[in-house]
Design an enzyme around this catalytic site. Structure first.
Site, PDB file in Angstrom:
ATOM      1  CE  LYS A 196       6.902   0.381   4.170  1.00 15.04           C
ATOM      2  NZ  LYS A 196       6.586  -1.014   4.447  1.00 15.04           N
ATOM      3  CE  LYS A 249       9.375   1.441   7.184  1.00 16.64           C
ATOM      4  NZ  LYS A 249       8.861   0.152   6.931  1.00 16.64           N
TER       5      LYS A 249
HETATM    6  C1  PBG Z   1       7.420  -3.934   5.021  1.00 14.05           C
HETATM    7  C2  PBG Z   1       8.395  -3.212   5.854  1.00 14.05           C
HETATM    8  C3  PBG Z   1       9.618  -2.675   5.445  1.00 14.05           C
HETATM    9  C4  PBG Z   1      10.175  -2.068   6.573  1.00 14.05           C
HETATM   10  C5  PBG Z   1       9.314  -2.281   7.635  1.00 14.05           C
HETATM   11  N1  PBG Z   1       8.200  -2.982   7.169  1.00 14.05           N
HETATM   12  C6  PBG Z   1      10.340  -2.746   4.164  1.00 14.05           C
HETATM   13  C7  PBG Z   1       9.786  -2.327   2.901  1.00 14.05           C
HETATM   14  O1  PBG Z   1       8.702  -1.795   2.795  1.00 14.05           O
HETATM   15  O2  PBG Z   1      10.461  -2.559   1.926  1.00 14.05           O
HETATM   16  C8  PBG Z   1      11.478  -1.348   6.584  1.00 14.05           C
HETATM   17  C9  PBG Z   1      12.045  -1.034   7.903  1.00 14.05           C
HETATM   18  C10 PBG Z   1      13.465  -0.645   7.902  1.00 14.05           C
HETATM   19  O3  PBG Z   1      14.077  -0.332   6.879  1.00 14.05           O
HETATM   20  O4  PBG Z   1      14.024  -0.658   9.002  1.00 14.05           O
HETATM   21  N2  PBG Z   1       6.877  -5.020   5.609  1.00 14.05           N
END
Ligand code: PBG
Length: 327
Positions: A196, A249
């Site tokens: 991520k 991601k």
């Molecule tokens: C964190 C989380 C995020 C997203 C999914 N889970 C945001 C982040 O890490 O700031 C982002 C998903 C998206 O942008 O669609 N819990």
């Protein structure tokens, strides 16, 4: 006999039927996981401005939403919650009465066959907006592990079918696996947000989930977009710790990472077509600068072609309709 004019690659592109037969990657409604934002209150449907078609929903509206998702044949939803109150340790994430736990129960009553996946993270629940607990001004890895493990167990107790740790803490998959096993949830799979990245593509999500960090940024735990070797290490670690599914991601700007992970591990893999990727398509389509439907299908096909087995996408409902109309 191995080059032009004997070889004519256009032959397989001649007719629609032949093009259909020669197609290497096919989208199916079974590929998709649909994210839903749930919030407290009654009759709440807050349209999220940068994400046309997506709203924060109260539980009464959740009922019709999951009915629709399940009628469309989408196999799974991914839940995010907006708590009533935020505090330093994100308590609502692991309270039995927390909004996500309530939502799981509602979905299990309405659409028992729909797979309910939860996001295991604290950022929506903390007043500072970070993904973990703060100790001495820093997001503390090991304290956060305890809270994430508690959150996952609480979600499983409410009926979650699968949990998705997304906080990017070291050891989070192992800590959650242990906690689930001790609590008796040995069969609850973990979808690990393994690679991520610290991405500007999450911008619209932070509006939707009200989770913008109040100081600093997430670069101390989410990955640098410049790194791919490190992504392989993250994925390897999560597999070792017991992840059932791994994830890359965002998706669109990271197709090389998806492809490398597919080749290296051959492990079941999800990719998250995140909020900013969705918003860009919607904004350009609304201006009639692009054909939104064709662009969305092309992007999702590319994510699958790169090696993702499943795609988390805000386009899921509309794509399910487009695919059904093609038949
Ligand atoms: C964190 C989380 C995020 C997203 C999914 N889970 C945001 C982040 O890490 O700031 C982002 C998903 C998206 O942008 O669609 N819990």
């Amino acid at each position: 006999m191995s080059s032009f004019p004997q070889v004519r690659l256009r032959r397989l592109r001649e007719s629609p039927a032949l093009r259909r037969m020669a197609q290497e990657t096919r989208l199916s409604v079974s590929d998709f996981i649909y994210p839903i934002f749930v919030t407290h209150g009654r009759d709440v449907q807050n349209q999220i401005e940068p994400m046309p078609g997506i709203s924060q929903l109260s539980l009464d509206h959740l009922i019709s939403e999951v009915g629709e998702v399940s009628d469309l044949g989408i196999p799974a939803v991914l839940l995010f919650g907006i708590p009533a109150e935020k505090d330093p340790e994100g308590r609502e994430a692991y309270e039995p009465g927390g909004i996500v736990q309530e939502a799981i129960r509602v979905i299990k009553e309405t659409a028992p066959d729909l797979m309910v996946i939860t996001d295991v993270c604290l950022c929506e629940y903390t007043d500072h907006g970070h993904c973990g607990a703060i100790v001495d001004g820093k997001v503390d890895n090991d304290r956060t592990l305890e809270l994430l493990a508690k959150t996952a167990v609480c979600q499983a107790e409410a009926g979650a079918d699968m949990v998705g740790p997304s906080a990017m803490m070291d050891g989070q998959v192992g800590a959650i696996r242990d906690a689930l096993d001790i609590a008796g949830f040995v069969d609850t799979p973990i979808m690990a947000y393994s690679a991520k990245y610290s991405s500007a593509f999450y911008g619209p999500f932070r509006v939707a989930a009200e989770s913008e960090p109040q100081f600093g940024d997430r670069k101390g735990y989410q990955m640098d977009p410049a790194n791919i070797r490190q992504a392989m290490r993250e994925i390897e670690q999560d597999i070792d710790e017991g992840a059932d599914l791994v994830m890359v991601k965002p998706a669109l700007a990271y197709l090389d990472v998806i492809s490398a992970a597919r080749d290296t591990f051959g492990y079941p893999m999800a990719a998250y077509n995140v909020s900013g990727e969705y918003s860009m398509v919607k904004a350009a389509a609304e201006n009639e600068w692009i054909d939104g439907q064709r662009v969305a299908l092309e992007i999702l096909t590319a994510i699958k072609r790169a090696g993702a087995d499943m795609v988390i996408t805000y386009h899921a409902k509309e794509v399910a309709r487009w695919l059904a109309a093609e038949r």
